[in-house]
Design an enzyme around this catalytic site. Structure first.
Site, mmCIF file in Angstrom:
data_model
loop_
_atom_site.group_PDB
_atom_site.id
_atom_site.type_symbol
_atom_site.label_atom_id
_atom_site.label_comp_id
_atom_site.label_asym_id
_atom_site.label_seq_id
_atom_site.Cartn_x
_atom_site.Cartn_y
_atom_site.Cartn_z
ATOM 1 N N ASN A 143 9.175 8.484 4.987
ATOM 2 C CA ASN A 143 8.053 9.290 4.466
ATOM 3 C C ASN A 143 7.145 9.733 5.606
ATOM 4 O OD1 ASN A 143 5.029 8.270 4.192
ATOM 5 N ND2 ASN A 143 6.340 6.448 4.255
ATOM 6 N N SER A 149 -0.137 3.463 10.333
ATOM 7 C CA SER A 149 0.707 4.520 9.766
ATOM 8 C C SER A 149 1.158 5.444 10.889
ATOM 9 C CB SER A 149 -0.062 5.333 8.733
ATOM 10 O OG SER A 149 0.654 6.525 8.476
ATOM 11 N N ASN A 182 -6.008 -0.138 8.021
ATOM 12 C CA ASN A 182 -4.675 0.387 8.331
ATOM 13 C C ASN A 182 -4.765 1.210 9.620
ATOM 14 O OD1 ASN A 182 -2.165 1.498 8.405
ATOM 15 N ND2 ASN A 182 -2.358 2.665 6.511
ATOM 16 N N TYR A 229 7.566 -2.353 -1.405
ATOM 17 C CA TYR A 229 7.436 -0.964 -1.815
ATOM 18 C C TYR A 229 8.833 -0.403 -2.091
ATOM 19 C CZ TYR A 229 5.754 3.872 -1.983
ATOM 20 O OH TYR A 229 5.451 5.137 -2.388
ATOM 21 N N ALA A 284 0.836 -1.208 0.000
ATOM 22 C CA ALA A 284 0.000 0.000 0.000
ATOM 23 C C ALA A 284 0.864 1.248 0.000
ATOM 24 C CB ALA A 284 -0.894 -0.005 1.230
ATOM 25 N N PHE A 323 -1.301 10.202 4.416
ATOM 26 C CA PHE A 323 -2.528 9.783 3.695
ATOM 27 C C PHE A 323 -3.041 10.861 2.749
ATOM 28 C CE2 PHE A 323 -4.030 6.834 7.444
ATOM 29 C CZ PHE A 323 -3.067 5.900 7.098
ATOM 30 N N ASN A 383 1.975 8.463 10.471
ATOM 31 C CA ASN A 383 1.875 9.852 10.006
ATOM 32 C C ASN A 383 0.502 10.493 10.172
ATOM 33 O OD1 ASN A 383 4.628 9.853 9.168
ATOM 34 N ND2 ASN A 383 4.010 8.614 7.393
ATOM 35 N N THR A 384 -0.425 9.790 10.819
ATOM 36 C CA THR A 384 -1.710 10.395 11.171
ATOM 37 C C THR A 384 -1.778 10.388 12.688
ATOM 38 O OG1 THR A 384 -2.820 9.687 9.150
ATOM 39 C CG2 THR A 384 -4.237 10.117 11.047
ATOM 40 N N LYS A 425 -3.419 -4.254 9.252
ATOM 41 C CA LYS A 425 -1.978 -3.989 9.053
ATOM 42 C C LYS A 425 -1.393 -3.388 10.317
ATOM 43 C CE LYS A 425 1.271 -1.850 5.828
ATOM 44 N NZ LYS A 425 1.412 -1.278 4.479
ATOM 45 N N ASP A 453 0.137 3.187 -5.066
ATOM 46 C CA ASP A 453 -0.975 3.634 -5.919
ATOM 47 C C ASP A 453 -2.094 4.095 -4.991
ATOM 48 O OD1 ASP A 453 -2.740 4.119 -7.937
ATOM 49 O OD2 ASP A 453 -2.865 2.054 -8.667
ATOM 50 N N GLY A 463 12.301 -0.055 3.946
ATOM 51 C CA GLY A 463 13.432 -0.575 3.184
ATOM 52 C C GLY A 463 14.334 -1.460 4.020
ATOM 53 N N THR A 474 4.919 -5.581 8.068
ATOM 54 C CA THR A 474 4.536 -4.446 8.884
ATOM 55 C C THR A 474 4.479 -3.159 8.055
ATOM 56 O OG1 THR A 474 6.818 -3.739 9.351
ATOM 57 C CG2 THR A 474 5.851 -5.362 10.857
ATOM 58 N N ASN A 475 3.993 -2.133 8.736
ATOM 59 C CA ASN A 475 4.071 -0.773 8.196
ATOM 60 C C ASN A 475 5.487 -0.236 8.439
ATOM 61 O OD1 ASN A 475 3.191 1.850 7.267
ATOM 62 N ND2 ASN A 475 1.122 1.239 7.897
ATOM 63 N N THR A 476 5.696 1.044 8.227
ATOM 64 C CA THR A 476 7.025 1.658 8.424
ATOM 65 C C THR A 476 7.300 1.858 9.920
ATOM 66 O OG1 THR A 476 6.017 3.835 8.231
ATOM 67 C CG2 THR A 476 6.933 2.887 6.219
HETATM 68 C C1 LIG Z 1 6.367 6.556 0.398
HETATM 69 C C2 LIG Z 1 5.599 5.508 1.140
HETATM 70 C C3 LIG Z 1 4.225 5.634 1.312
HETATM 71 C C4 LIG Z 1 3.506 4.660 2.011
HETATM 72 N N1 LIG Z 1 2.158 4.789 2.152
HETATM 73 C C5 LIG Z 1 1.453 3.820 2.777
HETATM 74 C C6 LIG Z 1 0.052 3.898 2.878
HETATM 75 O O1 LIG Z 1 -0.582 4.817 2.364
HETATM 76 N N2 LIG Z 1 -0.598 2.913 3.561
HETATM 77 C C7 LIG Z 1 0.061 1.853 4.115
HETATM 78 O O2 LIG Z 1 -0.582 0.979 4.711
HETATM 79 N N3 LIG Z 1 1.393 1.743 4.032
HETATM 80 C C8 LIG Z 1 2.098 2.706 3.365
HETATM 81 N N4 LIG Z 1 3.451 2.582 3.266
HETATM 82 C C9 LIG Z 1 4.130 1.423 3.895
HETATM 83 C C10 LIG Z 1 4.371 0.269 2.937
HETATM 84 O O3 LIG Z 1 3.152 -0.250 2.447
HETATM 85 C C11 LIG Z 1 5.165 -0.848 3.628
HETATM 86 O O4 LIG Z 1 4.378 -1.368 4.689
HETATM 87 C C12 LIG Z 1 6.485 -0.361 4.213
HETATM 88 O O5 LIG Z 1 7.075 0.605 3.380
HETATM 89 C C13 LIG Z 1 7.484 -1.507 4.408
HETATM 90 O O6 LIG Z 1 7.773 -2.133 3.170
HETATM 91 P P1 LIG Z 1 9.079 -1.792 2.288
HETATM 92 O O7 LIG Z 1 10.272 -1.867 3.181
HETATM 93 O O8 LIG Z 1 9.058 -2.815 1.187
HETATM 94 O O9 LIG Z 1 8.885 -0.413 1.754
HETATM 95 C C14 LIG Z 1 4.187 3.542 2.557
HETATM 96 C C15 LIG Z 1 5.574 3.419 2.386
HETATM 97 C C16 LIG Z 1 6.272 4.376 1.687
HETATM 98 C C17 LIG Z 1 7.766 4.208 1.515
#
Ligand SMILES: Cc1cc2nc3c(=O)[nH]c(=O)nc-3n(C[C@H](O)[C@H](O)[C@H](O)COP(=O)(O)O)c2cc1C
Length: 355
Positions: free
Chosen positions: A110, A177, A174, A316, A61, A114, A179-180, A214, A64, A266, A242-244
């Site tokens: 990031n 995140s 979700n 991602y 996620a 949202f 960031n909210t 998530k 897109d 990453g 996981t998320n970030t």
């Molecule tokens: C620029 C950016 C925007 C993201 N936006 C969302 C989001 O809108 N919703 C969400 O659930 N996760 C979001 N993520 C988190 C990714 O879906 C993923 O959980 C996280 O980046 C770990 O995977 P990766 O190491 O492959 O990037 C975002 C990550 C990045 C880098």
């Protein structure tokens, strides 16, 4: 082969500009190309929570966010794509700049917050686009609008769900995140149970899609245990881990952008997200499918997450650094890893190193 050159050009641009440009280019090119069959490999296709996945490597996620390109992602080799995060209200997100590249660490930070066009307009466009079903399953990831007070989160998720669930092969709640403001507090089991119950009570014309949650990598093991217990008790269809992360321990002290606020993704997230998968798998006793995400750049990275307990994976940041060929490459490498380790099918490897 050309991607290192293209990447050098794209990386001259501000990250969000590069992203928007890539999305726009793909939007122009897509209608000109024939629809492609999904990228498969022996032993990698499977049915998970009642949905057929041609391969287990999905787009995570956030890439897109406005669900503009549901038909595009299978072309890169992805076996599914999770669109969004979409909120009930359209919202601009945080002030720019809000994406930072840490190229030396193969990472991103990031704090987008949202930014998206809102459930109403996304649903309208997506339902037209989905008149032709994409070659791969489409998940839709829902978040809470920033203006909605946290106590009213249920209503906000339900508004988006009502509009978007009929279009989705699965829906992700979700609550992770960073960031909210306050969003991650919804990971406490009482709040999460309320959201799940509220969504399940929404009446849809068709059958409700599978519901996933998530989670953040920054939860303590006790919190993960509680979420796993809730998932089993409420019959949640899957967990995404996981998320970030807000942690910076994976980064060297002098790393560029280290002190920017936001979620880190990453390579530095890789081990922690695998650890969370392992913990959730153990607490769920393997009963709840897990989607592993965080720092996947290669088939070996994906295989580690599968051995820890993931049945599906997503990428991602690895897609940003690895380029258009990387999802297909990860799929092929994973197939080779499984074969070399003596597994006839992916399902045989799930959780084999869960500890
Ligand atoms: C620029 C950016 C925007 C993201 N936006 C969302 C989001 O809108 N919703 C969400 O659930 N996760 C979001 N993520 C988190 C990714 O879906 C993923 O959980 C996280 O980046 C770990 O995977 P990766 O190491 O492959 O990037 C975002 C990550 C990045 C880098």
């Amino acid at each position: 082969m050309l991607y290192p050159l293209v990447r050098r050009a794209l990386f001259q641009l501000e990250p969000e500009v590069a992203h928007e440009l890539a999305i726009a280019l793909l939007g122009w090119v897509d209608p000109l190309l024939p629809r492609s069959a999904p990228h498969g490999a022996a032993g990698l296709s499977q049915d998970v929570f009642g949905v057929h996945f041609p391969n287990p490597v999905g787009l995570a996620a956030g890439f897109d966010k406005n669900a503009r390109l549901p038909h595009v992602w299978s072309r890169f080799g992805f076996g599914f794509a999770e669109l969004g995060t979409i909120t009930a209200r359209a919202q601009p997100g945080n002030p720019k700049p809000r994406i930072f590249r840490l190229a030396a660490q193969q990472a991103l930070i990031n704090r987008l917050g949202f930014n998206n066009q809102g459930a109403v307009s996304v649903a309208e466009r997506l339902s037209a686009a989905l008149a032709t079903r994409p070659a791969i399953p489409i998940g839709i990831n829902l978040g809470k609008s920033k203006v909605t007070p946290i106590e009213e989160a249920n209503r906000d998720y339900c508004d988006s769900y009502r509009r978007l669930a009929p279009l989705a092969d699965y829906v992700t709640i979700n609550v992770s995140s960073p960031n909210t403001p306050g969003l991650r507090s919804l990971q406490n089991t009482a709040a999460l149970a309320d959201i799940i119950d509220a969504l399940r009570a929404v009446e849809l014309d068709a059958a409700a899609p599978p519901l996933l949650v998530k989670v953040a990598p920054d939860l303590a093991d006790d919190d993960l245990r509680d979420i796993a217990a809730l998932a089993v008790e409420r019959g949640i269809d899957g967990l995404i881990a996981t998320n970030t992360t807000l942690e910076r321990t994976g980064l060297p002290p002098g790393a560029r952008h280290r002190d920017e606020a936001g979620g880190l993704s990453g390579a530095p997230l890789r081990d922690r997200s695998t650890e969370v998968i392992r913990t959730l798998f153990a607490h769920c006793g393997g009963r709840i499918p897990i989607v592993g995400v965080g720092g996947i750049f290669s088939g070996a990275d994906a295989f580690d997450k599968i051995l820890a307990g993931a049945q599906l994976v997503q990428m991602y940041t690895g897609f940003i650094y690895g380029g258009p060929a990387s999802p297909g490459r990860v799929v092929d490498e994973l197939a080779r890893q499984l074969e070399a380790a003596g597994f006839a099918h992916l399902r045989d490897a799930v959780g084999q190193r869960a500890g």
